[in-house]
Design a protein around this motif. Structure first.
Motif, mmCIF file in Angstrom:
data_model
loop_
_atom_site.group_PDB
_atom_site.id
_atom_site.type_symbol
_atom_site.label_atom_id
_atom_site.label_comp_id
_atom_site.label_asym_id
_atom_site.label_seq_id
_atom_site.Cartn_x
_atom_site.Cartn_y
_atom_site.Cartn_z
ATOM 1 N N HIS A 159 0.832 -1.208 0.000
ATOM 2 C CA HIS A 159 0.000 0.000 0.000
ATOM 3 C C HIS A 159 0.865 1.256 0.000
ATOM 4 O O HIS A 159 0.573 2.217 -0.722
ATOM 5 N N LEU A 207 2.400 1.694 -3.509
ATOM 6 C CA LEU A 207 1.411 2.168 -4.482
ATOM 7 C C LEU A 207 1.063 3.633 -4.263
ATOM 8 O O LEU A 207 0.907 4.397 -5.213
ATOM 9 N N ARG A 215 1.621 6.575 -6.954
ATOM 10 C CA ARG A 215 0.522 7.455 -7.379
ATOM 11 C C ARG A 215 0.885 8.924 -7.168
ATOM 12 O O ARG A 215 0.546 9.775 -7.983
ATOM 13 N N ARG A 241 2.435 7.794 -11.264
ATOM 14 C CA ARG A 241 2.483 6.465 -11.881
ATOM 15 C C ARG A 241 1.381 5.597 -11.289
ATOM 16 O O ARG A 241 0.978 5.788 -10.157
ATOM 17 N N SER A 242 0.948 4.647 -12.084
ATOM 18 C CA SER A 242 -0.037 3.702 -11.567
ATOM 19 C C SER A 242 0.546 2.304 -11.653
ATOM 20 O O SER A 242 1.412 2.027 -12.476
ATOM 21 N N GLY A 243 0.050 1.409 -10.814
ATOM 22 C CA GLY A 243 0.544 0.037 -10.802
ATOM 23 C C GLY A 243 -0.026 -0.762 -11.951
ATOM 24 O O GLY A 243 -0.749 -0.252 -12.797
#
Length: 192
Positions: free
Chosen positions: A125, A128, A132, A136-138
């Protein structure tokens, strides 16, 4: 006081003999085998084994991960067995809940595993959230770039290649090629 074995392999293609041989050698009178993923809630052979056990019996597994879907599930099964007066032995980990030391060791391992799982979730978490915050996104990186999609479309329209050949060329699956051809061909007239 019977020793009852339980083995589980994830699929029918896997072989349970490695586990059943060890369970037989440990003196199990009866061995139940499931061919199912550990994440499934219903495991018929486990249900049957639990129903077969009587007070004073011991459920024997080669490793704890063959028995429980999660640490929480494993602890629930162990608590249910304890309440019924049934012991639990995990051969490769040297756990035997019929002894005070074995019960302590089991609960310590369960607590450590749960703690480790919680740390992994927390780190995931945090990672991520940090990604963010940087915009950037996963998720996986797509293998099919816009240029590769154009090339796949050209190969498909030329008619000299099957969809499988196109997929092999780009190192993706046929459904991936079909998905991109359909998405790219919203206004195209060539059949899919």
């Amino acid at each position: 006081m019977a020793s009852v074995g339980y083995a589980r392999v994830s699929t029918r293609e896997q072989h349970a003999e490695g586990q059943t041989d060890v369970l037989d050698a440990s003196g199990c009178e009866k061995v139940f085998v499931d061919y199912a993923s550990g994440t499934l809630a219903t495991r018929p052979a486990l249900t049957e084994a639990l129903g077969y056990l009587r007070r004073g019996d011991t459920l024997v597994v080669t490793k704890l991960d063959r028995l429980g879907r999660s640490v929480k599930n494993l602890k629930q099964i162990a608590d249910e067995l304890h309440d019924r007066g049934v012991g639990l032995r995990a051969l490769s980990q040297g756990i035997d809940t019929t002894t005070p030391g074995g019960r302590l060791f089991f609960h310590m391992l369960a607590a450590i595993a749960e703690f480790e799982h919680d740390l992994i979730v927390e780190r995931t978490h945090d990672g991520l959230a940090a990604a963010r915050a940087r915009g950037r996104s996963g998720g996986p990186k797509f293998k099919m770039t816009a240029n590769k999609i154009r090339q796949a479309r050209a190969m498909y329209n030329a008619g000299g290649h099957t969809v499988q050949e196109i997929a092999d060329t780009f190192g993706v699956s046929r459904p991936t090629i079909y998905r991109h051809l359909q998405g790219d061909a919203a206004g195209a007239t060539s059949p899919m």
